[in-house]
Design a protein around this motif. Sequence first.
Motif, mmCIF file in Angstrom:
data_model
loop_
_atom_site.group_PDB
_atom_site.id
_atom_site.type_symbol
_atom_site.label_atom_id
_atom_site.label_comp_id
_atom_site.label_asym_id
_atom_site.label_seq_id
_atom_site.Cartn_x
_atom_site.Cartn_y
_atom_site.Cartn_z
ATOM 1 N N THR A 260 0.849 -1.197 0.000
ATOM 2 C CA THR A 260 0.000 0.000 0.000
ATOM 3 C C THR A 260 0.881 1.242 0.000
ATOM 4 O O THR A 260 2.053 1.179 0.380
ATOM 5 C CB THR A 260 -0.906 -0.015 1.242
ATOM 6 N N TYR A 264 -0.452 7.416 3.843
ATOM 7 C CA TYR A 264 -1.835 6.943 3.728
ATOM 8 C C TYR A 264 -2.790 8.035 4.200
ATOM 9 O O TYR A 264 -2.560 8.671 5.234
ATOM 10 C CB TYR A 264 -2.027 5.686 4.563
ATOM 11 N N THR A 266 -6.919 8.836 5.080
ATOM 12 C CA THR A 266 -8.178 8.176 5.381
ATOM 13 C C THR A 266 -9.170 8.445 4.265
ATOM 14 O O THR A 266 -8.981 9.346 3.434
ATOM 15 C CB THR A 266 -8.744 8.679 6.716
ATOM 16 N N ALA A 572 -0.077 13.306 1.790
ATOM 17 C CA ALA A 572 -0.056 12.164 0.885
ATOM 18 C C ALA A 572 1.254 12.048 0.113
ATOM 19 O O ALA A 572 1.463 11.071 -0.612
ATOM 20 C CB ALA A 572 -1.225 12.260 -0.111
ATOM 21 N N TYR A 583 -1.773 8.877 -7.068
ATOM 22 C CA TYR A 583 -1.840 8.341 -5.713
ATOM 23 C C TYR A 583 -3.159 7.609 -5.476
ATOM 24 O O TYR A 583 -3.188 6.512 -4.902
ATOM 25 C CB TYR A 583 -1.670 9.483 -4.712
ATOM 26 N N ARG A 587 -3.717 3.823 -4.575
ATOM 27 C CA ARG A 587 -4.480 3.475 -3.371
ATOM 28 C C ARG A 587 -5.648 2.549 -3.706
ATOM 29 O O ARG A 587 -5.899 1.554 -3.016
ATOM 30 C CB ARG A 587 -4.998 4.767 -2.737
ATOM 31 N N GLN A 591 -6.284 -1.287 -2.559
ATOM 32 C CA GLN A 591 -7.521 -1.765 -1.951
ATOM 33 C C GLN A 591 -8.151 -2.877 -2.779
ATOM 34 O O GLN A 591 -8.665 -3.856 -2.250
ATOM 35 C CB GLN A 591 -8.495 -0.594 -1.793
#
Length: 832
Positions: A260, A264, A266, A572, A583, A587, A591
């Motif tokens: 990942t 990071y 949220t 980020a 990005y 991401r 996921q």
Amino acid sequence: MKIKKAHIDGFGKWHDQDFNFTANPQIIYGPNEAGKTTLMAFLVSILFGFADGRGKNRFAQYIPKDTSSYGGSLLVEVNDQDYLIKRQRGRNGGKVIVTDSQGHQGGEQELEKLIGTMNRSLYQALFSFGQRDLAAIDEIDREDWQQYLQQLGAVGSAQWDQLIDQYQKDADRLYKPRGRKWPLNQDLHQYADLTDKINHARSKFQRYQDLQADLKSNQKILQQAQAELTRQKPVLQQLEHLRQLWPVYDEWRNSQQTSTPGNYLTDQQVITAQELQAKEKEIQRQHENYQQRIAVIDNSHVQPPRQTVQSIQSLQRLKERVVELQAEEALQQRQQTRVNNWQHELTTIKDRYHHPLPAPLDSRAKAELAQLLNTDPVSRTNANQFSGDLSRTSMFGIVGGFILFIIGLLANITFLTALGAIMAFATVMYLYYQRQGSHKNPTAIKDNSQALNVFGQKYGLQDFPPTQWLLMQGDLQRAVELVSQIKAAMQDQQRYDHQLAVFFQQLPPALQKLPLSSVKAKLDDLLEQRQQARQNVQANTREKATIASNLARLNQAYDKVYRQKMILYQQAGVHDNQQFTQYLAQRAAAQSQALASDAYGQQLTAADRQALSKYANKDELMSSFASIQKQIDQLSLTITKAQEKVQQDKVEITSLVEDGTLSNLEQERANLAAKIWHEVQEWLHYQLAVEWINKALAGASADRYPAIIHQAEKYFALLTNHRYTKINLTVDGIRVVRTDHEVFLVEELSQGTAEQLYISLRLGFVTVMSDQANFPIIIDDGFVNFDNVRRQRMLDLLEKIAVKNQVIYFTANERIKGLGIKIIDLQALNHE
């Protein structure tokens, strides 16, 4: 998947129609022929393609007759993302275009990503049902539901089903249990005939012991090879199983290795950053709009304020001059009327005397003429006195009548004009007759004839009788006045014409040829245009000031949004929008890989992962598979050779029989046995492959089946008010267990209860498989045989199902409108 909106360009009776599916469950009401089935067919056709129009599908296309448009679009939500699926007339189910929320477009491949392994037949079998489906509940068996499970619950089930069909066809081409014309059936029949012939012809033979020993030895080799083959086949099957699972294992292993992003954010921070991006774009858009508006204002061809004001003043003066000229034109028209009257009066006076009129006498000449006409001093005195009094009275009458005449003309009062003319004319006539009565006697006139002739020659009166000389003086004086007045009027007309010519030269060229009555209206239009232009300039000035203020506000807002966005970008580890997009992609990929890892991991058992982990790559696995396959092929060859030797021994044994045909029969049977062996091996190969695939697919979805039945039992108990507690789905049909433990076949249930059972099974399947396939549930008038209590329970159940799946229920029952729920009324749409 959730259908949010539908737009129909043209489909059956619907064209250019929008539907919003805001409620869940969404109830759609309409009586017969209102378009319910058409709308339901449209929803399915947009997702899975239009009917091809061949065979029984020729009435399922719904091509509209009153418009050339055919197709429409659906706005759907998949995994919290909106997609617009648009399908229009075209080949192979129509041309489809899928547009995501970012504006990216795709075709069939993008649609396949959204619907996965779902196709029209599977969707209609699971997620869409109506009254006809409910009536066929007794035809459902366990194999049907198992097949649905395999299609939705196993990886690549469609390809596996195709492979099963191909293997089964290949096996059927070799052998069928009750067939006669298939190769293996014919060979077995022929082998039985040969065996009967050999047994019948068999007799004693020599060297039996030696051949029997050799036969036993070959049979032992054959048994050992067959035993080894039996041991190696499960190994090969396991390797084949691992080879089939390797793509899933490889994807799972790769997803485990995906990392990942280090920095990071949220989900809420990502949403905030995207909202800031949207605000930034909106501010930039507004800024560009304001700049474009300023450019439009600057480029507009509007006169400067000062020039506009000067033009308005000039036009205003011209307008005032028009009013003046119009008033003077009216005076000139009335003056022309007077001139005409004067001309008439002058002509009347001239016609009265039939000779050119001389100049009127002055007072001195009049006195001299009076003396010549009257020699008696007393008479002359009286005459003079009478003439003086008469002249004063006549002057009052003439002047008064003239004044009334002028006032009547100016005021445009006909009565005063006529009264003035009559008064003046009556005075003149009265004066004339009075003077006729006061003439001196002829004798006096005769005595002064010489003097009168001289006087008449001097003043141009020789053409008139001396007795008229004094009487005609009033007419002569009036004629002089009329000539003077006519001349003055003509001069006044020339002056007006000159003013009018000068005025028209001051007008714009477009107005110079218009009549004076139209010039004023045109000047009013020009004034209005100039004033509007001045107002536009003022409005543009105010608007530019407002835009400048708004631009300053936007700049402040942009700086604030930009600072907030860059704070999140720094967290980020990115510096601009493009890097942030990358990005987000990384991401999302991480996921997605995590979800894929979980999905792939669920398809692999712990034993499968442990077995697959022994191989570094697919080549190594294939190498092991090839090695075992080679050993099996070698064993098969050994078995074949051993069988041939056994057969040869048996043939040689039987050849010792006295009957010479026995050897030929044994050889023929041996060859036939070898052929049968190869055919049996091939047939078993196909049959075992089919059985293995079915077991593998059943294993992949076996954990789902009990959950479906359990969920269906809960729904069935709810709908029947807990009268039934158990459902058994077997190959022989469906059995249900009542609370008193009595078992019923589905054929023994009432139609309403059987339909409740069918709906429970359908909804139980959909609920359990919602993690694999979450599609809208479409029900077409499925509760016709339900009473009000059952229908209310059904609606309550749909409310629960709607938590995970979208539910769209079509009904013709008008009572649904009285339940106080939000519906789409097709009957009302048809009446608009």
